[in-house]
Design a protein around this motif. Structure first.
Motif, short mmCIF file in Angstrom:
data_model
loop_
_atom_site.label_atom_id
_atom_site.label_comp_id
_atom_site.label_asym_id
_atom_site.label_seq_id
_atom_site.Cartn_x
_atom_site.Cartn_y
_atom_site.Cartn_z
N TRP A 9 -4.38 8.39 9.04
CA TRP A 9 -5.17 9.35 9.75
C TRP A 9 -6.07 10.20 8.73
O TRP A 9 -7.22 10.35 9.01
CB TRP A 9 -4.40 10.34 10.62
CG TRP A 9 -3.95 9.92 11.76
CD1 TRP A 9 -3.80 8.46 12.33
CD2 TRP A 9 -2.56 10.10 12.62
NE1 TRP A 9 -2.78 8.12 13.22
CE2 TRP A 9 -2.23 9.22 13.31
CE3 TRP A 9 -1.81 11.35 12.30
CZ2 TRP A 9 -1.17 9.55 14.33
CZ3 TRP A 9 -0.49 11.55 13.15
CH2 TRP A 9 -0.29 10.67 14.02
N ALA A 10 -5.39 10.57 7.78
CA ALA A 10 -5.90 11.46 6.79
C ALA A 10 -7.12 10.67 6.00
O ALA A 10 -8.22 11.07 5.80
CB ALA A 10 -5.15 12.11 5.68
N ALA A 11 -6.86 9.48 5.64
CA ALA A 11 -7.88 8.39 5.00
C ALA A 11 -8.97 8.08 5.99
O ALA A 11 -9.96 8.12 5.58
CB ALA A 11 -7.20 7.02 4.90
N LEU A 12 -8.58 8.03 7.38
CA LEU A 12 -10.11 7.92 8.40
C LEU A 12 -10.79 9.02 8.24
O LEU A 12 -11.92 8.92 8.33
CB LEU A 12 -9.30 7.44 9.65
CG LEU A 12 -9.50 6.16 10.26
CD1 LEU A 12 -8.63 6.21 11.59
CD2 LEU A 12 -10.74 5.88 10.29
N ALA A 13 -10.16 10.30 8.43
CA ALA A 13 -10.85 11.29 8.26
C ALA A 13 -11.68 11.68 6.94
O ALA A 13 -12.91 11.95 6.98
CB ALA A 13 -10.06 12.78 8.27
N THR A 14 -11.27 11.19 5.91
CA THR A 14 -12.02 11.19 4.69
C THR A 14 -12.98 10.18 4.69
O THR A 14 -14.36 10.49 4.28
CB THR A 14 -10.89 11.06 3.30
OG1 THR A 14 -9.95 11.62 3.65
CG2 THR A 14 -11.66 11.14 2.21
N ALA A 15 -12.82 8.95 5.21
CA ALA A 15 -13.86 8.11 5.18
C ALA A 15 -15.10 8.40 6.32
O ALA A 15 -16.34 8.05 6.10
CB ALA A 15 -13.21 6.66 5.59
#
Ligand SMILES: [Zn+2]
Length: 190
Positions: A9-15
């Motif tokens: 989820w955090a990686a998606l928010a960053t991307a």
């Protein structure tokens, strides 16, 4: 696959933040197909079928995440921004589907893809900050990049989003020093 759960989820928010237009690329989130590609690139299972409403909500979530990365590493500002996004998007609950064990959904029932991104991303970033501290979120130090980045590795805090940005900045610094010498300047005195 290791990235299921809140790290994903955090990686998606960053991307999502890094689709914002900048000096190195235009806006990369202007059509539902862009959102579908982002979700699929982060292993979101099918059906991935965003429409115009999902896109609008995802762009709104992007703005909120961008402000969260800008607020880090100032703890109070970061918490205020993240808590506000959690309060308006997240509704954590255990869910079961036929054949699937109990698992956590963070978004409110019936949320758009953008609403899901806001809720899950906010929860992912909040858990990362709680585990690693406020400077786990940052921005690339390359002035022409400024991409959002997550620092979960050990060692000194990572300043650049990528080796490409680190070497570009290093080369530019070398060139500037060489130019200064060429003009008869004295870099040692700078
Ligand atoms: Zn960068």
């Amino acid at each position: 696959m290791t990235a299921f759960g809140y790290a994903r989820w955090a990686a998606l928010a960053t991307a999502l933040v890094n689709t914002e237009p900048g000096r190195r690329h235009p806006d990369l989130l202007t059509a539902p197909a862009d959102l579908a590609a982002l979700l699929r690139a982060h292993d979101e299972p099918e059906p991935v079928d965003p429409d115009g409403t999902d896109l609008r909500d995802a762009r709104e979530a992007r703005k909120a995440f961008s402000e969260i990365f800008d607020a880090a590493p100032t703890e109070a500002a970061l918490a205020t921004k993240l808590n506000a996004l959690l309060a308006r998007s997240a509704r954590p609950r255990l869910v079961t589907h036929a054949g699937v064990p109990l698992h956590l959904h963070v978004d409110a029932p019936g949320s758009s893809w953008g609403g899901w991104l806001a809720a899950s991303g906010a929860m992912g970033l909040a858990l990362l900050v709680a585990e690693h501290g406020a400077d786990v979120l940052g921005r690339c130090a390359a002035p022409d990049c400024r991409d959002a980045l997550v620092r979960t590795g050990g060692g000194p805090a990572r300043r650049f989003c990528s080796a490409t940005c680190a070497s570009r900045v290093r080369v530019a610094a070398h060139r500037a020093a060489a130019r200064a010498q060429g003009r008869g300047g004295n870099p040692a005195a700078e």
